[in-house]
Write an enzyme that holds these catalytic residues in place. Sequence first.
Site, PDB file in Angstrom:
ATOM      1  N   HIS A 413      -8.046  -0.329  10.129  1.00 39.98           N
ATOM      2  CA  HIS A 413      -6.788  -0.881   9.632  1.00 39.98           C
ATOM      3  C   HIS A 413      -6.866  -2.389   9.407  1.00 39.98           C
ATOM      4  O   HIS A 413      -5.962  -2.981   8.797  1.00 39.98           O
ATOM      5  CB  HIS A 413      -5.651  -0.554  10.609  1.00 39.98           C
ATOM      6  CG  HIS A 413      -4.422  -0.035   9.934  1.00 39.98           C
ATOM      7  ND1 HIS A 413      -3.895  -0.609   8.799  1.00 39.98           N
ATOM      8  CD2 HIS A 413      -3.607   1.011  10.225  1.00 39.98           C
ATOM      9  CE1 HIS A 413      -2.812   0.045   8.427  1.00 39.98           C
ATOM     10  NE2 HIS A 413      -2.621   1.044   9.264  1.00 39.98           N
ATOM     11  N   ASP A 417      -4.373  -1.859   4.214  1.00 35.85           N
ATOM     12  CA  ASP A 417      -3.133  -1.237   4.650  1.00 35.85           C
ATOM     13  C   ASP A 417      -3.156   0.252   4.331  1.00 35.85           C
ATOM     14  O   ASP A 417      -4.063   0.753   3.655  1.00 35.85           O
ATOM     15  CB  ASP A 417      -1.943  -1.910   3.962  1.00 35.85           C
ATOM     16  CG  ASP A 417      -1.803  -3.376   4.339  1.00 35.85           C
ATOM     17  OD1 ASP A 417      -2.110  -3.698   5.498  1.00 35.85           O
ATOM     18  OD2 ASP A 417      -1.402  -4.180   3.475  1.00 35.85           O
TER      19      ASP A 417
END
Length: 442
Positions: A413, A417
């Site tokens: 992450h 996104d």
Amino acid sequence: MPVVREFTLPDLGEGLTGAEVVRWMVEVGEVIAVDQPVVEVETAKAVVEVPCPYGGVVTARFGEPGEEVPVGAALVTVAVSPSGDSAGADLDAPSGGSGNVLVGYGTSEGGKGARRGRVRPGGPVGRAALAAVTAPPAPAPVRPVAPAVVAVISPLVRRSAREHGIDLAALTGSGPDGLILRADVDRAVAAAAAVAGPANGAPRPAAATAEGAVPLRGLRRTIAEKLTLSHREIPAATCWVDADATELLSLREQLNGGSGPRIGLLALLARISTAALARFPELNASVECDASGAPVALRRHSVVHLGFAAQSERGLVVPVVRDAHLLNTVQLGAELARLTESARAGSLTPAELTGGTFTLNNYGVFGVDGSTPLINHPEAAMLGVGRIIAKPWVHQGELAVRQVTQLSFTFDHRVCDGGTAGGFLRFVADCVEQPGMLMRQL
């Protein structure tokens, strides 16, 4: 008088810190030639034979089978001619230094490895070197007998034979030019078991399970360390989608309808992956951290080195297809097949197991639908493909039985996104359902 040279364990590739001794290939007092393999070791990457750059008489060995030897520690000492000619006139081998690290690599003059040496009775090195390791000296020089060459390439085949007490020299290989294959050893093991059999037909009692800690060594230790690092450092997230793979399977049948090389499903998925990475290059990346482990930069890779999970006798390995983005589907299929066969034979080199930038994991071969795998550190993402099974599916407005698979995408992450990861997975699913979309990427 001969000079005793110490040969230390070299770095066998990409920062490895040590190796486990599997078996010694020479004895103390044995005469060896330049670049003759002296020990078989297991690293975190592969089982390899280590050649010694000196020719002469082995005076000492360091490390027993099963022991870990750190890089830079002594492996053997060899008594060589003081003139620098490793074997002098007493060995039928070329003199000079060697840059060999693994069998098949190195800088032997003329590109040829040295042959095994033999001692000539009147030679000065034969008398002096043997005198350095025998006390009192023998009245006459001894001519060592070279062992018979056994046609075996795979270290795993040799290990299997040792574990089951099979004499490789007594086997006739079924491979090309009499090469002994794993199947030959398996048949010999089965034949030996059939001859031995349980006494009087009575069933043998089950072996008791011993309790206690089992040391993590070699590949198993490396896997444990890398998975721990991945779980600790990477904030991973996973998204899923079901996809109708009926058209992809139909395309595979069409491609294999001709006389060319067969193309497997993994090759098609690899081609889809490279096309998806071209559209979402931010996922072909890695996170760089400072000395404290804090992320400081994102490194986007200009090339795709595609790793794929493969199960071998040594455990899970991830061979790497170099420059996968430059290969077409046929070329991808050929390279995947070559690396898979090498993984099964245990002959993958360290270079073929490192440097990946993205991983494709086909866990459908285990009969499961989904997974949340740990990312192959320091990569940033992994595409997973589950089994393909017949399911009811709405196709063109009607309920039909279609070949459906579950796709999963695990990503770091920190590099993107959820929208980017979702877009990547949706593109892959669309290519699985409508493989003609790949024509836009050619």
